[in-house]
Scaffold this motif. Structure first.
Motif, mmCIF file in Angstrom:
data_model
loop_
_atom_site.group_PDB
_atom_site.id
_atom_site.type_symbol
_atom_site.label_atom_id
_atom_site.label_comp_id
_atom_site.label_asym_id
_atom_site.label_seq_id
_atom_site.Cartn_x
_atom_site.Cartn_y
_atom_site.Cartn_z
ATOM 1 N N ALA A 33 0.825 -1.212 0.000
ATOM 2 C CA ALA A 33 0.000 0.000 0.000
ATOM 3 C C ALA A 33 0.859 1.262 0.000
ATOM 4 C CB ALA A 33 -0.909 -0.004 1.218
ATOM 5 N N ASN A 34 2.100 1.146 0.443
ATOM 6 C CA ASN A 34 2.964 2.315 0.553
ATOM 7 C C ASN A 34 3.733 2.589 -0.743
ATOM 8 O OD1 ASN A 34 4.144 4.436 2.103
ATOM 9 N ND2 ASN A 34 6.005 3.235 2.227
ATOM 10 N N CYS A 35 4.384 1.546 -1.299
ATOM 11 C CA CYS A 35 5.256 1.771 -2.460
ATOM 12 C C CYS A 35 4.810 1.015 -3.711
ATOM 13 C CB CYS A 35 6.691 1.382 -2.116
ATOM 14 S SG CYS A 35 6.901 -0.383 -1.834
ATOM 15 N N LYS A 36 3.719 0.241 -3.622
ATOM 16 C CA LYS A 36 3.137 -0.499 -4.753
ATOM 17 C C LYS A 36 4.029 -1.606 -5.302
ATOM 18 C CE LYS A 36 -0.265 2.432 -4.667
ATOM 19 N NZ LYS A 36 -0.783 2.517 -3.339
ATOM 20 N N GLU A 37 4.999 -2.066 -4.513
ATOM 21 C CA GLU A 37 5.838 -3.195 -4.924
ATOM 22 C C GLU A 37 5.095 -4.503 -4.647
ATOM 23 O OE1 GLU A 37 9.165 -3.533 -6.136
ATOM 24 O OE2 GLU A 37 8.885 -1.419 -6.664
ATOM 25 N N PRO A 38 5.325 -5.563 -5.435
ATOM 26 C CA PRO A 38 4.688 -6.845 -5.144
ATOM 27 C C PRO A 38 5.255 -7.468 -3.863
ATOM 28 C CG PRO A 38 6.064 -7.009 -7.109
ATOM 29 C CD PRO A 38 6.078 -5.585 -6.680
ATOM 30 N N VAL A 39 4.349 -7.954 -2.997
ATOM 31 C CA VAL A 39 4.731 -8.502 -1.701
ATOM 32 C C VAL A 39 3.905 -9.751 -1.443
ATOM 33 C CG1 VAL A 39 4.907 -8.009 0.773
ATOM 34 C CG2 VAL A 39 5.119 -6.162 -0.854
ATOM 35 N N ARG A 43 3.423 -10.403 5.104
ATOM 36 C CA ARG A 43 4.856 -10.174 5.248
ATOM 37 C C ARG A 43 5.158 -8.702 5.038
ATOM 38 N NH1 ARG A 43 4.054 -15.054 3.957
ATOM 39 N NH2 ARG A 43 5.412 -16.788 4.374
ATOM 40 N N ALA A 44 6.188 -8.223 5.709
ATOM 41 C CA ALA A 44 6.585 -6.828 5.539
ATOM 42 C C ALA A 44 7.197 -6.648 4.156
ATOM 43 C CB ALA A 44 7.598 -6.443 6.612
ATOM 44 N N CYS A 45 7.001 -5.478 3.602
ATOM 45 C CA CYS A 45 7.529 -5.166 2.267
ATOM 46 C C CYS A 45 9.054 -5.091 2.341
ATOM 47 C CB CYS A 45 6.949 -3.839 1.787
ATOM 48 S SG CYS A 45 7.561 -3.332 0.172
ATOM 49 N N ALA A 46 9.709 -5.780 1.437
ATOM 50 C CA ALA A 46 11.173 -5.778 1.425
ATOM 51 C C ALA A 46 11.725 -4.458 0.911
ATOM 52 C CB ALA A 46 11.688 -6.928 0.561
ATOM 53 N N ALA A 47 10.940 -3.749 0.104
ATOM 54 C CA ALA A 47 11.421 -2.500 -0.488
ATOM 55 C C ALA A 47 11.357 -1.334 0.500
ATOM 56 C CB ALA A 47 10.609 -2.174 -1.733
ATOM 57 N N CYS A 48 10.211 -1.202 1.213
ATOM 58 C CA CYS A 48 10.060 -0.033 2.084
ATOM 59 C C CYS A 48 9.956 -0.386 3.564
ATOM 60 C CB CYS A 48 8.836 0.781 1.667
ATOM 61 S SG CYS A 48 7.271 -0.067 1.883
ATOM 62 N N GLY A 49 9.726 -1.653 3.902
ATOM 63 C CA GLY A 49 9.684 -2.066 5.298
ATOM 64 C C GLY A 49 8.347 -1.833 5.987
ATOM 65 N N PHE A 50 7.293 -1.527 5.216
ATOM 66 C CA PHE A 50 5.990 -1.270 5.809
ATOM 67 C C PHE A 50 5.160 -2.537 5.851
ATOM 68 C CE2 PHE A 50 7.071 3.042 5.540
ATOM 69 C CZ PHE A 50 6.126 3.790 6.221
ATOM 70 N N TYR A 51 4.329 -2.660 6.911
ATOM 71 C CA TYR A 51 3.367 -3.755 7.044
ATOM 72 C C TYR A 51 2.141 -3.209 7.747
ATOM 73 C CZ TYR A 51 1.247 -8.159 8.439
ATOM 74 O OH TYR A 51 0.365 -9.195 8.616
#
Length: 62
Positions: A33-39, A43-51
């Motif tokens: 939801a923060n950076c639109k990267e596939p996750v 699990r926490a996003c590897a790109a931005c660290g948001f969950y």
């Protein structure tokens, strides 16, 4: 201990395996939801660290 009386035929064996083959479905992928990267889910996003809208991994941004 139970022992099979007869050998399982190749057709019966393959039919059983084919019926169970669709149980292993493809992995679901959602978008952060923060950076639109596939996750992967839950699990926490590897790109931005948001969950769930919060930063859980500080300094994960590259």
């Amino acid at each position: 201990m139970g022992v099979p009386k007869k050998r399982t035929s190749k057709m019966r064996r393959d039919r059983r395996r084919a019926a169970n083959n669709n149980l292993r479905s493809a992995v679901q992928v959602i978008h952060c939801a923060n950076c639109k990267e596939p996750v992967l889910p839950h699990r926490a996003c590897a790109a931005c660290g948001f969950y769930k809208g919060r930063e859980t991994v500080p300094g994960a941004q590259a």
